[in-house]
Design a protein around this motif. Sequence first.
Motif: not given
Length: 216
Positions: A183-192
Amino acid sequence: MTRSGKRFVNESNSYHDFCQAMVARCRAEDGDGTEPAAWFVIDHRAFRKYGLGYAKPAPVPYKALIENGYLLRGRTLPELAAQMGADAVQLERTVAEFNGPAARGEDPAFGKGTTSYNRSLGDPEHGPNPCLAPIKDAPFYAVRLYVGDLGTFAGLKTNSNAQVLDEDGRPLQGLYSVGNDAASIMGGNYPGGGITLGPAITFGYIAARHIAGANE
């Protein structure tokens, strides 16, 4: 723009933000039963300098892409709108409202080119805004954009050692997960860029150290 002939997002934002905005606008306009899609519209100068999708910059030929329907071309904006199935009056209005500020390097509607992320993706030799120019030199071109799968934000739930957790949140001994399997540590976001590669490398290293007992 969507078939309404209206823009809906800062086009220089990440593809993640772009697609989320496209889906939201299409659902607002057409409901949930229609596949979300939009059109990328540019003029001849930009088309031959930068290309558009599979159509490459000059001098690469592009006639075959027009013949197979991938690339649309219109001598005027209304002619292009007719091929797109878009509102021709609104499309012309959108372009007219866009062009004046764009010539000054401004985008009051969506702020295109106002962030370092935006500007890093623009043309550094073009000013005053590397992301903006008027759409004014006929003929005009368009390609249709759809949402596609690139990666996943879902995956196996892990702890700080990259160990896979069971339904009760307890580590499953000997089972680790990193990269797109976790599971992505970004929580469904795309900071870059690199949000899958960076965590994969980092947690691969952490998992290896944990397996070797180096963290004890």
